[in-house]
Design an enzyme around this catalytic site. Sequence first.
Site, PDB file in Angstrom:
ATOM      1  N   ASP A 240       0.764  -1.255   0.000  1.00 55.38           N
ATOM      2  CA  ASP A 240       0.000   0.000   0.000  1.00 55.38           C
ATOM      3  C   ASP A 240       0.792   1.301   0.000  1.00 55.38           C
ATOM      4  O   ASP A 240       0.389   2.259   0.658  1.00 55.38           O
ATOM      5  CB  ASP A 240      -0.964   0.016   1.206  1.00 55.38           C
ATOM      6  CG  ASP A 240      -1.835  -1.221   1.312  1.00 55.38           C
ATOM      7  OD1 ASP A 240      -1.883  -2.015   0.351  1.00 55.38           O
ATOM      8  OD2 ASP A 240      -2.476  -1.410   2.360  1.00 55.38           O
TER       9      ASP A 240
ATOM     10  N   LYS B  41      -6.796  -4.608  -3.073  1.00 53.52           N
ATOM     11  CA  LYS B  41      -7.490  -5.216  -1.938  1.00 53.52           C
ATOM     12  C   LYS B  41      -8.359  -4.172  -1.244  1.00 53.52           C
ATOM     13  O   LYS B  41      -8.144  -2.971  -1.410  1.00 53.52           O
ATOM     14  CB  LYS B  41      -6.484  -5.821  -0.947  1.00 53.52           C
ATOM     15  CG  LYS B  41      -5.557  -4.827  -0.275  1.00 53.52           C
ATOM     16  CD  LYS B  41      -4.529  -5.546   0.601  1.00 53.52           C
ATOM     17  CE  LYS B  41      -3.582  -4.607   1.290  1.00 53.52           C
ATOM     18  NZ  LYS B  41      -4.184  -3.698   2.271  1.00 53.52           N
TER      19      LYS B  41
ATOM     20  N   CYS C  78      -2.328  -1.969   7.988  1.00 54.35           N
ATOM     21  CA  CYS C  78      -2.217  -3.027   6.969  1.00 54.35           C
ATOM     22  C   CYS C  78      -0.967  -3.885   7.144  1.00 54.35           C
ATOM     23  O   CYS C  78      -1.018  -5.103   6.936  1.00 54.35           O
ATOM     24  CB  CYS C  78      -2.276  -2.421   5.576  1.00 54.35           C
ATOM     25  SG  CYS C  78      -3.873  -1.606   5.250  1.00 54.35           S
TER      26      CYS C  78
END
Length: 183
Positions: free
Chosen positions: A17, A79, A112
């Site tokens: 990310d 995602k 995350c």
Amino acid sequence: MNHVMLNASDTALAVIDVQGKLATLMHDRESLYRNLQILVRGARVLELPVLWLEQYPEGLGPTIPEVSELLSGQEPLAKTCFSAWGQPDFVRLLEESGRRQVLVAGIETHICVYQTVRDLRDRGYVVEVVEDAVSSRTAENKRVGLDKARAAGAGITSVETALFELLREAGNPGFREIARLVK
């Protein structure tokens, strides 16, 4: 957790990310970007599978060019779950790779990154968080994420420690290239 040395033939890299405006808000972002570039380049030299993830790219935007241009020829895995384990292609690609050790880098450490670490550990993977290649918007949240990852049984490493551990010896064909990267 059984702390074992990283082994290039058994290690994959997860890059989580590092996207858009969020990436620009990270604590110590210049150093984060530089270390991510060294880590991804080193992973390429060592021929590690790189699992490249993006959280809700429609909203957060694409991975920063500093990192995405090093992964050309590859598509990011989109995602919506915070943990990469919630992304079926991530699970499939990791299982197909046969790798049981996972280096984890990216953002944010306390969300995350941590949740991915937790899920990987729960499934028996050996996990190392690359401390100088993860970040959060605040230093405090980065520390919380690292503490929780450690409590979940992950090792904490650095870009140089991980790359030289994977190399093992100066005679390794990738040694010169990696030594140049970290200068």
